[in-house]
Write a protein that holds these residues in place. Structure first.
Motif, PDB file in Angstrom:
ATOM      1  N   VAL A  19      11.069  14.696  23.518  1.00  0.00           N
ATOM      2  CA  VAL A  19       9.802  14.042  23.199  1.00  0.00           C
ATOM      3  C   VAL A  19       8.661  14.949  23.671  1.00  0.00           C
ATOM      4  N   PRO A  20       7.911  15.556  22.768  1.00  0.00           N
ATOM      5  CA  PRO A  20       6.905  16.546  23.158  1.00  0.00           C
ATOM      6  C   PRO A  20       5.905  16.055  24.203  1.00  0.00           C
ATOM      7  N   LYS A  21       5.445  14.817  24.085  1.00  0.00           N
ATOM      8  CA  LYS A  21       4.442  14.318  25.024  1.00  0.00           C
ATOM      9  C   LYS A  21       5.004  14.114  26.425  1.00  0.00           C
ATOM     10  N   GLN A  22       6.332  14.150  26.571  1.00  0.00           N
ATOM     11  CA  GLN A  22       6.938  14.004  27.889  1.00  0.00           C
ATOM     12  C   GLN A  22       7.257  15.347  28.550  1.00  0.00           C
ATOM     13  N   LEU A  55      15.741  16.988  16.442  1.00  0.00           N
ATOM     14  CA  LEU A  55      15.756  16.686  17.876  1.00  0.00           C
ATOM     15  C   LEU A  55      14.391  16.624  18.550  1.00  0.00           C
ATOM     16  N   VAL A  56      13.336  17.061  17.862  1.00  0.00           N
ATOM     17  CA  VAL A  56      12.007  17.089  18.480  1.00  0.00           C
ATOM     18  C   VAL A  56      11.103  16.068  17.806  1.00  0.00           C
ATOM     19  N   GLY A  57      10.564  15.140  18.592  1.00  0.00           N
ATOM     20  CA  GLY A  57       9.661  14.134  18.046  1.00  0.00           C
ATOM     21  C   GLY A  57       9.533  12.952  18.981  1.00  0.00           C
ATOM     22  N   ASP A  58       8.601  12.081  18.690  1.00  0.00           N
ATOM     23  CA  ASP A  58       8.343  10.945  19.575  1.00  0.00           C
ATOM     24  C   ASP A  58       9.502   9.968  19.630  1.00  0.00           C
ATOM     25  N   ASP A  59      10.407  10.009  18.627  1.00  0.00           N
ATOM     26  CA  ASP A  59      11.565   9.119  18.621  1.00  0.00           C
ATOM     27  C   ASP A  59      12.862   9.920  18.614  1.00  0.00           C
ATOM     28  N   ARG A  60      12.823  11.115  19.230  1.00  0.00           N
ATOM     29  CA  ARG A  60      13.965  12.018  19.199  1.00  0.00           C
ATOM     30  C   ARG A  60      14.438  12.312  20.627  1.00  0.00           C
ATOM     31  N   LEU A  61      15.371  13.243  20.732  1.00  0.00           N
ATOM     32  CA  LEU A  61      15.897  13.612  22.045  1.00  0.00           C
ATOM     33  C   LEU A  61      14.831  14.283  22.904  1.00  0.00           C
ATOM     34  N   CYS A  81       1.960  18.416  21.868  1.00  0.00           N
ATOM     35  CA  CYS A  81       2.562  18.690  23.167  1.00  0.00           C
ATOM     36  C   CYS A  81       1.536  19.392  24.037  1.00  0.00           C
ATOM     37  N   SER A  82       1.229  18.822  25.196  1.00  0.00           N
ATOM     38  CA  SER A  82       0.207  19.393  26.081  1.00  0.00           C
ATOM     39  C   SER A  82       0.793  20.334  27.130  1.00  0.00           C
ATOM     40  N   ALA A  83       2.112  20.533  27.124  1.00  0.00           N
ATOM     41  CA  ALA A  83       2.749  21.392  28.125  1.00  0.00           C
ATOM     42  C   ALA A  83       2.291  22.842  27.969  1.00  0.00           C
ATOM     43  N   ARG A  84       2.216  23.538  29.086  1.00  0.00           N
ATOM     44  CA  ARG A  84       1.891  24.963  29.066  1.00  0.00           C
ATOM     45  C   ARG A  84       3.145  25.766  28.756  1.00  0.00           C
ATOM     46  N   VAL A  85       3.002  26.803  27.941  1.00  0.00           N
ATOM     47  CA  VAL A  85       4.110  27.693  27.610  1.00  0.00           C
ATOM     48  C   VAL A  85       4.004  28.941  28.482  1.00  0.00           C
ATOM     49  N   GLU A  86       5.076  29.229  29.216  1.00  0.00           N
ATOM     50  CA  GLU A  86       5.091  30.373  30.130  1.00  0.00           C
ATOM     51  C   GLU A  86       6.241  31.309  29.780  1.00  0.00           C
ATOM     52  N   VAL A  87       5.944  32.591  29.664  1.00  0.00           N
ATOM     53  CA  VAL A  87       6.974  33.608  29.491  1.00  0.00           C
ATOM     54  C   VAL A  87       7.364  34.119  30.872  1.00  0.00           C
ATOM     55  N   LEU A  93      10.736  25.705  16.366  1.00  0.00           N
ATOM     56  CA  LEU A  93      10.964  24.325  16.783  1.00  0.00           C
ATOM     57  C   LEU A  93       9.761  23.447  16.461  1.00  0.00           C
ATOM     58  N   ASN A  94       8.592  24.082  16.281  1.00  0.00           N
ATOM     59  CA  ASN A  94       7.418  23.410  15.698  1.00  0.00           C
ATOM     60  C   ASN A  94       6.806  22.349  16.611  1.00  0.00           C
ATOM     61  N   PHE A  95       6.429  22.780  17.825  1.00  0.00           N
ATOM     62  CA  PHE A  95       5.654  21.918  18.713  1.00  0.00           C
ATOM     63  C   PHE A  95       4.163  22.109  18.430  1.00  0.00           C
ATOM     64  N   GLY A  96       3.407  21.036  18.551  1.00  0.00           N
ATOM     65  CA  GLY A  96       1.955  21.122  18.413  1.00  0.00           C
ATOM     66  C   GLY A  96       1.319  21.439  19.751  1.00  0.00           C
ATOM     67  N   ILE A  97       1.368  22.719  20.147  1.00  0.00           N
ATOM     68  CA  ILE A  97       0.870  23.159  21.452  1.00  0.00           C
ATOM     69  C   ILE A  97      -0.653  23.304  21.422  1.00  0.00           C
ATOM     70  N   ASP A  98      -1.318  22.863  22.493  1.00  0.00           N
ATOM     71  CA  ASP A  98      -2.784  22.925  22.562  1.00  0.00           C
ATOM     72  C   ASP A  98      -3.297  24.364  22.612  1.00  0.00           C
ATOM     73  N   ASP A  99      -2.732  25.161  23.505  1.00  0.00           N
ATOM     74  CA  ASP A  99      -3.236  26.508  23.751  1.00  0.00           C
ATOM     75  C   ASP A  99      -2.537  27.528  22.853  1.00  0.00           C
ATOM     76  N   PRO A 100      -3.161  28.685  22.626  1.00  0.00           N
ATOM     77  CA  PRO A 100      -2.483  29.754  21.870  1.00  0.00           C
ATOM     78  C   PRO A 100      -1.211  30.183  22.595  1.00  0.00           C
ATOM     79  N   LEU A 101      -0.209  30.582  21.849  1.00  0.00           N
ATOM     80  CA  LEU A 101       1.020  31.067  22.462  1.00  0.00           C
ATOM     81  C   LEU A 101       0.751  32.367  23.221  1.00  0.00           C
ATOM     82  N   PRO A 102       1.470  32.603  24.328  1.00  0.00           N
ATOM     83  CA  PRO A 102       1.244  33.808  25.128  1.00  0.00           C
ATOM     84  C   PRO A 102       1.927  35.053  24.548  1.00  0.00           C
TER      85      PRO A 102
END
Length: 246
Positions: free
Chosen positions: A53-56, A45-51, A99-105, A75-84
């Motif tokens: 889309v990490p870049k979105q 489900l995760v990928g540029d051609d999946r449900l 994936c450039s999204a920020r991860v927030e706890v 789930l294996n996202f390629g996150i830019d920053d270290p996980l919190p």
């Protein structure tokens, strides 16, 4: 026209989810099978051609509980920053789609606080309440949890995060042409069974006791969006399609 979405991911299987025990503050790990199934979900489900889309993705919310955080890791996202948080497994999987999204706890999407009902099953809770003189069968959506959270408590924190999502990421892009240079706007939430089902109901402005009785399996994925490209018409997306090129 652009219509952003929210993806709801329930953490993978645990020993307590298998047995039906209510797991709120207790932090127990995923089973080996739970980890395996989450990895499969990520591949499917995760990928540029999946449900999903990490870049979105514009933002990612993860529960403070380790079982949810480990699910996100798998789930294996390629996150830019270290996980919190400190990685919970031996190591992270291979780096997945960028994936450039920020991860927030955030505490706002932690599991329902079950109070006195932590670690016991629904039949056990109903038997306890029967002995205490309660006439009706226990229903968390109506009764909440003794020593824990009420439906009103949960509604308050979920409404707060829904407002944040709509104001910060959805309102700026919804209804605009897809050809425009728009920032990412989808949101991912990795959390728990009851709180995500409650989130879906509040998304469409339903009181918990009104239903409907949604289900979300361990490791499952749900999708929320809007009708008619309108932020005033939130909707539950019963089936989402994969993204494909022209």
């Amino acid at each position: 026209m652009t219509t952003p979405r929210v993806f709801l991911v329930r953490h993978g299987e645990t020993e307590w989810s298998l047995s039906g025990k209510h797991t709120g503050v207790t932090d127990i790990p995923l089973t080996a099978n739970g980890e395996k199934r989450v990895k499969a979900t990520g591949r499917a489900l995760v990928g540029d051609d999946r449900l999903i889309v990490p870049k979105q993705l514009a933002h990612i919310y993860v529960s403070p509980r380790k079982r949810a955080q480990r699910t996100f890791e798998l789930l294996n996202f390629g996150i830019d920053d270290p996980l919190p948080w400190k990685v919970h497994g031996d190591k992270l999987p291979d780096v997945g789609p960028h994936c450039s999204a920020r991860v927030e706890v955030t505490e706002d999407i932690r599991e329902w606080d079950y109070g006195d009902y932590e670690g016991i099953t629904t039949p056990e809770i109903r038997e306890i309440r029967k002995k205490q003189g309660f006439d009706q069968k226990w229903d968390i959506w109506r009764d909440g949890c003794v020593g824990g959270e009420s439906p009103e408590d949960v509604t308050q924190r979920l409404d707060r995060i829904i407002k944040e999502i709509r104001e910060n990421w959805h309102a700026p892009v919804i209804g605009k042409p897809k050809s425009a240079q728009l920032p990412p706007a989808d949101v991912l939430i990795v959390a728990h069974g009851h709180i995500l089902r409650a989130f879906a109901m509040r998304w469409v402005d339903k009181k918990f006791e009104e239903g409907p009785a949604f289900l979300l399996e361990a490791g499952g994925v749900g999708t929320l969006s809007y009708e008619h490209h309108s932020i005033d018409e939130p909707a539950i997306l019963l089936g989402g399609s994969f993204v494909v090129g022209p």
